[in-house]
Design an enzyme around this catalytic site. Structure first.
Site, PDB file in Angstrom:
ATOM      1  CB  SER A  71      -1.097   0.054   0.666  1.00 22.04           C
ATOM      2  OG  SER A  71      -1.827   0.881   1.068  1.00 22.04           O
ATOM      3  CG  ASP A 283      -3.112   4.162  -1.272  1.00 20.69           C
ATOM      4  OD1 ASP A 283      -4.042   3.175  -2.372  1.00 20.69           O
ATOM      5  OD2 ASP A 283      -3.402   3.199  -0.577  1.00 20.69           O
ATOM      6  NE  ARG A 505      -6.346   3.154  16.168  1.00 21.32           N
ATOM      7  CZ  ARG A 505      -4.679   2.377  15.433  1.00 21.32           C
ATOM      8  NH1 ARG A 505      -4.334   3.831  14.752  1.00 21.32           N
ATOM      9  NH2 ARG A 505      -5.009   1.605  15.332  1.00 21.32           N
ATOM     10  CB  SER A 507       0.467   1.673  15.813  1.00 23.08           C
ATOM     11  OG  SER A 507       0.772   1.328  14.618  1.00 23.08           O
ATOM     12  N   GLY A 508      -1.309  -0.192  15.019  1.00 23.28           N
ATOM     13  CA  GLY A 508      -2.055  -2.342  14.598  1.00 23.28           C
ATOM     14  C   GLY A 508      -0.697  -2.100  13.519  1.00 23.28           C
TER      15      GLY A 508
HETATM   16  C1  16G Z   1      -3.869  -0.375   7.401  1.00 25.46           C
HETATM   17  C2  16G Z   1      -5.318  -0.560   7.659  1.00 25.46           C
HETATM   18  C3  16G Z   1      -5.943   1.437   7.616  1.00 25.46           C
HETATM   19  C4  16G Z   1      -5.675   1.683   8.786  1.00 25.46           C
HETATM   20  C5  16G Z   1      -4.265   1.882   9.267  1.00 25.46           C
HETATM   21  C6  16G Z   1      -4.068   2.124  11.053  1.00 25.46           C
HETATM   22  C7  16G Z   1      -6.845  -1.424   6.461  1.00 25.46           C
HETATM   23  C8  16G Z   1      -7.056  -2.142   4.306  1.00 25.46           C
HETATM   24  N1  16G Z   1      -5.459  -0.990   6.305  1.00 25.46           N
HETATM   25  O1  16G Z   1      -3.002  -0.338   6.676  1.00 25.46           O
HETATM   26  O2  16G Z   1      -7.647   1.197   7.273  1.00 25.46           O
HETATM   27  O3  16G Z   1      -5.762   3.005   9.191  1.00 25.46           O
HETATM   28  O4  16G Z   1      -3.860   0.393   9.079  1.00 25.46           O
HETATM   29  O5  16G Z   1      -2.646   1.997  10.835  1.00 25.46           O
HETATM   30  O6  16G Z   1      -7.755  -1.876   7.106  1.00 25.46           O
HETATM   31  P1  16G Z   1      -2.012   2.001  12.052  1.00 25.46           P
HETATM   32  O7  16G Z   1      -2.852   0.888  13.525  1.00 25.46           O
HETATM   33  O8  16G Z   1      -0.476   2.178  12.820  1.00 25.46           O
HETATM   34  O9  16G Z   1      -2.567   3.599  12.982  1.00 25.46           O
HETATM   35 ZN    ZN Z   2      -3.921   1.109  -0.295  1.00 25.22          ZN
END
Ligand code: 16G
Ligand code: ZN
Length: 553
Positions: A71, A283, A505, A507-508
């Site tokens: 992405s 993107d 939060r 980060s994921g």
């Molecule tokens: C991923 C997610 C996006 C979210 C981002 C948050 C999908 C396809 N992509 O890129 O939606 O905004 O994570 O990132 O679900 P973060 O947890 O690092 O803030």
């Molecule tokens: Zn993307």
């Protein structure tokens, strides 16, 4: 398949791993958007995702898809995610299976597969079929090869579509599994479906005073640029598109693309913009889109996911009322949505708003609760979902000769909007055409659209901590439940600022804690974000130097 004896297949899978050895000491995790990492270490993950995709296909008794992309990440990164039969994200319970398999030692692959087969009760003798595509990253072809090796070991059939946008692959797998009901399962079919709907929606557009059918697209030097060029010939002269950052010179996502524009709050490199000129940034895999323009005083204005969802919900709401159909429309946002957008939707437009956790799958899920669910993350990822019942009612009304013509006409426009919208997942190309349609119908320039409501100033910061899981949240991430005392501290700080709001939060996708704040002025938003960051640093085990206050302007 030459054999369907389980033990043979599992033994083959282990043998095949020799060509895709797993490095020691790395833990992979299937996160919010699949696996994402430096492309150089992903080969064994791709092989294993080939194995897993075959199992997923057998379990669902349908074709599934695998997208190879990272992405908006820098070019040296890559990633992989699985797509379910109707174009949805992989079911959450399988994320754990993906993580398990990716982390199994080479020699343990057989038992890891066996665990999944037992847990889900998969009939291994069933056939499997997988659609595959990738973005433009140079690491894409070898990683595709690793994936295909995994599929071949499982005796799976597959179609490698080469380079596609992520949403195109989601569209294709849904078309295929719905036996063409969603559209023709080819890349050309995708352009035709979108272009036909777009042109029909434009046909009766009268003379325009403000809307100009001229737009500049920042393709992030990625696949979105290539595919927009393909779409262009289908749009004839209805829209004059200039594609910049098309990958002919610049690097993928470098100083360009939707993420850069949203985070930096400035235009990408590589664009020459006149005041008022409508610009669009995609993107790296074209599932996110933001609009922007620079006004006559040179001030940059961003039209992000919140502005897009407000625009779309307003227009679809009008069409639904005009059609006389009883359908409820709702908007789904995340905690990152600008407070002004939420207030505008609820107080002015009287549209119900739900808040979901960050990550497309959470928004998608919540949007299913409405007849017409509009969901967008502020970062520009989103789409609209129509329930089956809504779809049937709308189609029936569009063909009902006993209805007043104005009602039938509104229903017909709704059916065309349904065709224009990629309901499988957020789609930069489709969302872009939807926005152009609405702006043209309303005869709005970007500035008119922007004037719907004024964004509150906000600030997003990230804090490094020893262990980001020390921060836990509830209420769609708007309230921190751990560490003890953090939420109370945030509440006290927020109370000091006019229109203050803040949340934190983990980060994921990165090893950090994110801090978001908004307030009446930029200086206050900056200060609130800083003060909350200090609390995170102190209470959640910050590493490195304590965050420093923002410099005075
Ligand atoms: C991923 C997610 C996006 C979210 C981002 C948050 C999908 C396809 N992509 O890129 O939606 O905004 O994570 O990132 O679900 P973060 O947890 O690092 O803030
Ligand atoms: Zn993307």
């Amino acid at each position: 398949m030459t054999t369907c004896k389980m033990s043979d297949i599992l033994a083959e899978a282990v043998k095949g791993a020799a060509a895709h050895p797993r490095p020691e000491g790395i833990q992979f995790a299937y996160g919010t958007a699949g696996f994402r990492d430096k492309s150089t270490i992903l080969d064994p993950v791709l092989y294993r995702m080939g194995l897993l995709a075959a199992l997923r296909s057998k379990a669902k008794k349908a074709t599934v898809a695998v997208m190879i992309t990272a992405s908006h990440n820098p070019e040296p990164d890559n990633g992989v995610k699985l797509v379910d039969p109707m174009g949805e994200m992989l079911e959450e319970s399988w994320e754990e299976h993906a993580t398990d398999l990716a982390n199994a030692k080479d020699e343990d692959i057989g038992s890891a597969l066996q665990r999944i087969i037992d847990a889900v009760d998969i009939d291994i003798s069933l056939p499997s079929d997988v659609f595959v595509a990738r973005d433009t990253r140079p690491s894409g072809p070898p990683l595709t090869q690793a994936l295909l090796d995994g599929l071949k070991v499982m005796g799976s059939t597959f179609t490698d579509f080469g380079i596609l946008t992520t949403p195109q692959l989601h569209y294709l797998v849904r078309c295929h599994n719905s036996k063409g009901a969603y559209g023709e399962p080819t890349e050309e079919g995708y352009y035709k479906k979108l272009a036909q709907a777009f042109l029909k929606l434009r046909k009766d557009a009268g003379a325009k005073k403000k809307y100009e059918p001229v737009v500049i697209i920042d393709g992030a030097n990625g696949v979105g640029a290539l595919k927009t060029r393909k779409l262009q010939s289908h749009l004839h002269e209805s829209l004059r598109i200039t594609v910049c950052n098309d990958g002919s010179s610049g690097k993928l996502n470098e100083k360009c693309g939707a993420d850069f524009v949203k985070v930096q709050q400035k235009p990408p490199a590589g664009l020459e913009i006149q005041p008022g000129q409508r610009c669009v940034s995609f993107d790296g895999d074209a599932d996110r889109v933001v609009f922007f323009y620079v006004n006559k005083d040179g001030v940059f204005n961003l039209l992000d996911g919140d502005k897009i969802s407000t625009l779309i919900a307003g227009y679809l709401g009008e069409l639904v009322s005009a059609s006389g159909l009883q359908l409820n429309i709702g908007v789904v946002q995340t905690a990152y949505a600008n407070g002004s957008s939420t207030r505008y939707l609820e107080d002015v437009m009287k549209v119900p708003v739900s808040c979901a956790k960050t990550g497309v799958k959470h928004l998608h899920h919540k949007a299913l609760e409405f007849d017409v669910g509009v969901y967008f993350e502020a970062n520009g990822h989103g789409t609209v979902l129509f329930s089956d019942q809504a779809e049937q009612k709308i189609k029936a009304a569009s063909q009902d000769d006993s209805l007043e013509s104005s009602k039938r006409e509104a229903a017909t426009r709704l059916t065309l909007m349904m065709d224009l919208i990629n309901q499988t997942v957020g789609d930069a190309i489709s969302d872009f055409l939807v926005v152009e349609t609405i702006l043209s119908t309303r005869d709005w320039a970007a500035e008119d659209w922007n004037m719907q409501y004024r964004d509150l100033p906000s600030r997003l910061l990230k804090i490094k901590v020893k262990d980001r899981t020390a921060v836990q949240t509830t209420d769609a991430e708007r309230c921190a439940t751990a560490p003890a005392g953090l939420q109370e501290a945030i509440n006290k700080l927020v109370a000091k600022y006019q229109q203050g709001r803040s949340f934190v939060r983990p980060s994921g996708t990165e090893d950090v804690v994110r801090v978001f704040a908004e307030a009446d002025t930029q200086a206050n938003a900056d200060m609130l974000a800083h003060e909350v960051s200090v609390q995170v640093y102190q209470l959640a085990g910050g590493v490195g130097d304590q965050p420093q206050p923002p410099c005075a302007p």
